[in-house]
Design an enzyme around this catalytic site. Structure first.
Site, PDB file in Angstrom:
ATOM      1  N   HIS A  38       2.008   6.787  22.847  1.00 39.41           N
ATOM      2  CA  HIS A  38       2.671   8.008  23.302  1.00 39.41           C
ATOM      3  C   HIS A  38       1.667   8.880  24.057  1.00 39.41           C
ATOM      4  CE1 HIS A  38       5.015   6.500  19.920  1.00 39.41           C
ATOM      5  NE2 HIS A  38       6.058   7.154  20.398  1.00 39.41           N
ATOM      6  N   HIS A  78       3.226  11.029  16.477  1.00 43.52           N
ATOM      7  CA  HIS A  78       3.258  10.029  17.550  1.00 43.52           C
ATOM      8  C   HIS A  78       2.165  10.290  18.581  1.00 43.52           C
ATOM      9  CE1 HIS A  78       5.948  13.360  18.715  1.00 43.52           C
ATOM     10  NE2 HIS A  78       5.477  13.159  19.934  1.00 43.52           N
ATOM     11  N   GLY A 165      10.741  17.805  17.858  1.00 45.20           N
ATOM     12  CA  GLY A 165      11.369  17.024  16.800  1.00 45.20           C
ATOM     13  C   GLY A 165      11.070  17.560  15.422  1.00 45.20           C
ATOM     14  N   ILE A 196      11.122  18.360  26.003  1.00 51.06           N
ATOM     15  CA  ILE A 196      11.472  16.957  26.240  1.00 51.06           C
ATOM     16  C   ILE A 196      11.473  16.219  24.907  1.00 51.06           C
ATOM     17  CG2 ILE A 196      10.698  14.767  27.259  1.00 51.06           C
ATOM     18  CD1 ILE A 196      11.821  16.618  29.335  1.00 51.06           C
ATOM     19  N   HIS A 269       6.816   9.987  27.444  1.00 49.82           N
ATOM     20  CA  HIS A 269       6.743  10.250  26.004  1.00 49.82           C
ATOM     21  C   HIS A 269       6.200   9.069  25.213  1.00 49.82           C
ATOM     22  CE1 HIS A 269       7.890  11.653  21.986  1.00 49.82           C
ATOM     23  NE2 HIS A 269       8.381  10.434  21.794  1.00 49.82           N
ATOM     24  N   ARG A 362      14.480  15.250 -20.870  1.00 47.11           N
ATOM     25  CA  ARG A 362      14.091  16.414 -20.060  1.00 47.11           C
ATOM     26  C   ARG A 362      13.538  17.522 -20.966  1.00 47.11           C
ATOM     27  NH1 ARG A 362      19.254  20.315 -18.689  1.00 47.11           N
ATOM     28  NH2 ARG A 362      20.444  19.888 -20.571  1.00 47.11           N
ATOM     29  N   SER A 389      17.585  23.641 -15.653  1.00 42.23           N
ATOM     30  CA  SER A 389      18.113  22.304 -15.929  1.00 42.23           C
ATOM     31  C   SER A 389      17.004  21.266 -16.015  1.00 42.23           C
ATOM     32  CB  SER A 389      19.108  21.898 -14.834  1.00 42.23           C
ATOM     33  OG  SER A 389      20.255  22.724 -14.850  1.00 42.23           O
ATOM     34  N   GLU A 415      15.012  20.430  -1.494  1.00 35.37           N
ATOM     35  CA  GLU A 415      14.336  19.238  -2.016  1.00 35.37           C
ATOM     36  C   GLU A 415      13.389  18.615  -0.996  1.00 35.37           C
ATOM     37  OE1 GLU A 415      18.048  19.554  -4.557  1.00 35.37           O
ATOM     38  OE2 GLU A 415      17.591  19.731  -2.413  1.00 35.37           O
ATOM     39  N   ASP A 473      30.040  16.611 -14.555  1.00 31.69           N
ATOM     40  CA  ASP A 473      29.803  16.914 -13.138  1.00 31.69           C
ATOM     41  C   ASP A 473      30.301  15.811 -12.223  1.00 31.69           C
ATOM     42  OD1 ASP A 473      28.822  19.416 -13.436  1.00 31.69           O
ATOM     43  OD2 ASP A 473      26.707  18.888 -13.203  1.00 31.69           O
ATOM     44  N   HIS A 477      27.225  13.679  -8.775  1.00 29.37           N
ATOM     45  CA  HIS A 477      25.958  14.034  -9.401  1.00 29.37           C
ATOM     46  C   HIS A 477      25.422  12.927 -10.315  1.00 29.37           C
ATOM     47  CE1 HIS A 477      26.847  17.890  -7.777  1.00 29.37           C
ATOM     48  NE2 HIS A 477      25.856  18.502  -8.407  1.00 29.37           N
TER      49      HIS A 477
END
Length: 690
Positions: A38, A78, A165, A196, A269, A362, A389, A415, A473, A477
């Site tokens: 590139h 890139h 990007g 571009i 590019h 958990r 949770s 996330e 749920d 989920h």
């Protein structure tokens, strides 16, 4: 302390111009030699990059691991030849031959920058937006360490070169929003505003006002001519002066700068320019050296740039040597887990073993965190808006957005950015990051989980609500294919503990695994403590199997031995389904069917054991039945060689109902297991008669 710069001067600087020309020449020559790459970004951003590395960035090319260096992240990975050219010219351990071998087997110059592979590369980039989000984690790390150790030891900046990007990708949006919210004033992004993308002009798909968006996210926004070194330097000085918010510098550039017909077009590019265009660039930038030839005086200017931070590094080292924080700082940056934290964790495991609580894994994880956090200042956690949770916040952890020394980050519903920022924290050094969400949403974090595995980072992903056991749920989920998808990632350890003891052991392994990320798949529903450590169960153990050893570290082990004679059945299970296997074991043994239960909390660790060790656990010539409330994909590896084998798994999505009803309706009961074993035994008997 930043490297001092002289006031911006509008007078053209011939030395900077020649330095930028050398950078351009190396980039296009390497791409031509490789036949791929590139060239557009390096040609377009060479002026800005030259100013940054020659006049602003604080670094010493001879000491790439110096903790207080400025970080530079090429998010637009890139354009890797821009970075490789900078590293070579400034004096990092990257020989010219490596640039000549760009993109070739075993070179230090792969197609996209790779952490641990090339000296001076701060993070693996290429998937767009990831580098920008990594940089957010690095900036968080700098602020937190400065709060702990003071600005005499920690005072550096994080610079990012991002393309269109990076700003289009969702992770880039999330990262920018989080950085603005946290007011990360030492984060500076240079946007290659060349308008571009691969398909052509960005107007085909991208028409938003980027400056307005970043300003709305709380960023200082500066626009500049990316081909005017003095203007770029002035913008960098302005950005550096703003301490209350991150800065975006929009560098208006021409992609493929200097190419006669391809400059400003997508044609420059992602492919070599070709001999005619390369010759045209050389004429345009007044560079007439043969390929890969750099005049001595240009090398001298670049090497001076690469060494100008040496005195600053030495002064920093003197401050560290005289500091009362030297030992603590050195330990933090070494990545060592304090022995007190390991002791606390070991004691917690023993307490689980003796008390035999019934609790969700958990919840056990939350108790482990509460135990080890006070003894492990490098541990920094967070959650994607699911703290209550995931149970990821220890009582001693202050909120980072309120207190820079706080070790808990409220990531919000982000996330993507959370996982990428965790990677940045790990890359920076001084931290062991962990972050939580639901297992089903690991899909949102997956690109960063994959990169953590590729880079060999110690990042801990705490994924709760691990099965249909989350209940009402419903299927949106309830993870089904997620365990299989995560287990497919090389160098990622996926733990699905069956009880509190295995949960504590998984945490121990995750904390002490310095070059492997870990993912803990944890239950919502309560789990009985199944591990038994008695004289009877440990009498025949030696070595790794001795009393008190971390059995989860074996990957899989016999949790319930066959009592009715020589083993004929092996029940394999993970997580909450191990309890079902144990219940079925009791029924089968009462019928005189010698059955063993194998808990398999970590397939990856089990795969590292010898074939003989695996065979001893799985049982030779036995019927094998795998039980997991998830996709059957991957289980065949552990069923091969059995006299008969099958799975009780899920090839469908879940449903909305109480957990107990779901397990019963979908065939996850002790009775169903026993019935399937009888069927497999009959099948094995029929095969014997043939």
């Amino acid at each position: 302390m930043p490297v001092p710069t002289s006031p911006p001067d509008s007078t053209p600087n011939p030395s900077l111009t020649r330095q930028a020309s050398a950078l351009r020449a190396l980039a296009m020559d390497a791409v031509e030699a490789a036949g791929s790459g590139h060239p557009g970004l390096p040609l377009g951003m060479a002026d800005a990059a030259t100013v940054l590395f020659s006049r602003v960035l604080k670094y010493d090319a001879t000491a790439p691991e110096w903790p207080d260096r400025d970080r530079f992240v090429l998010s637009a990975g890139h354009g890797s030849m821009l970075l490789y050219g900078l590293l070579h010219l400034t004096g990092y351990d990257l020989a010219l031959q490596e640039l000549q071998n760009f993109r070739q087997w075993n070179s230090k110059t792969p197609g996209h920058p790779e952490y641990r592979h090339t000296p001076g590369v701060e993070t693996t980039t290429g998937p767009l937006g990831q580098g920008l989000a990594n940089a957010v984690g690095m900036a968080i790390a700098e602020r937190s360490l400065a709060a702990d150790f003071g600005t005499d030891l920690v005072a550096h900046r994080t610079f990012v070169l991002a393309g269109d990007g990076c700003l289009m990708e969702g992770v880039g949006y999330e990262a920018a929003s989080l950085a603005g919210h946290l007011g990360l004033g030492k984060l500076i992004v240079l946007w290659d505003d060349n308008r571009i993308s691969i398909d052509g002009a960005t107007r085909l798909s991208f028409s938003e006002d980027v400056i307005a968006r970043f300003a709305a996210n709380g960023w200082q926004c500066i626009t500049t001519d990316g081909h005017n070194p003095a203007a770029v330097e002035a913008a960098l000085v302005q950005a550096d002066a703003e301490v209350n918010c991150p800065s975006l510098i929009a560098c208006r550039t021409t992609i493929g700068f200097g190419a006669p017909s391809k400059a400003g077009t997508a044609a420059s590019h992602g492919a070599p320019l070709g001999a005619e265009e390369v010759a045209g660039v050389r004429t345009a930038i007044d560079w007439h050296e043969p390929p890969f030839v750099i005049p001595d005086e240009v090398y001298a200017d670049w090497r001076q740039a690469g060494s100008r931070g040496k005195a600053i590094r030495q002064a920093w080292q003197a401050r560290l040597d005289a500091s009362p924080h030297k030992e603590a700082f050195t330990q933090r940056m070494s990545g060592q887990v304090p022995p007190a934290a390991i002791t606390a964790l070991t004691e917690k495991r023993q307490r689980f073993l003796s008390d035999k609580p019934k609790m969700a894994s958990r919840q056990a994880s939350g108790e482990v965190l509460a135990t080890i956090s006070p003894a492990c200042p490098s541990l920094i956690g967070g959650s994607a808006d699911l703290t209550g949770s995931n149970l990821t916040r220890a009582p001693d952890q202050a909120a980072f957005h309120e207190d820079a020394s706080g070790r808990y980050i409220f990531y919000g519903v982000r996330e993507h950015a959370m996982a990428a920022a965790m990677n940045g924290l790990a890359l920076h050094g001084g931290f062991i990051p962990y972050g939580g969400t639901f297992l089903v949403f690991s899909d949102y974090a997956r690109p960063s989980i994959r990169l953590a595995a590729l880079m060999g980072l110690r990042a801990i992903f705490v994924m709760t609500h691990d099965s249909i056991g989350l209940g009402e749920d419903g299927p949106t989920h309830q993870p089904i294919e997620h365990l299989a998808a995560l287990r497919a990632i090389p160098n990622l350890r996926v733990f699905r503990p069956c009880d509190a003891v295995e949960t504590a052991e998984a945490w121990h392994l995750a904390l002490t695994s310095e070059t492997t990320p870990s993912l803990l798949a944890l239950s919502r529903q309560g789990l009985e403590t199944l591990r038994e450590e008695t004289a009877e169960t440990t009498a025949n153990r030696t070595g790794a199997n001795r009393t008190g050893a971390n059995r989860t570290g074996e990957g899989a082990y016999v949790l319930r031995q066959a009592q009715a004679g020589k083993r004929v059945v092996t029940l394999l299970a993970t997580g909450s389904e191990v309890a079902l296997a144990c219940a079925a074991h009791a029924q089968l043994e009462s019928e005189g069917i010698a059955t063993a239960v194998v808990s398999m909390p970590c397939w990856e660790l089990f795969a590292e054991r010898t074939a003989a060790e695996q065979q001893a656990v799985l049982g030779a010539n036995t019927v094998r039945l795998a039980i997991e409330a998830a996709s059957p994909f991957g289980w065949q590896e552990w069923l091969t060689g059995a006299s008969a084998a099958d799975t009780i798994t899920l090839n469908r999505f879940g449903a909305s109902a109480p957990a107990a009803r779901l397990f019963a309706e979908l065939g996850f009961t002790a009775e169903a297991i026993v019935a399937r074993v009888h069927s497999l035994l009959a099948e094995a008997k029929a095969k014997t008669k043939e």
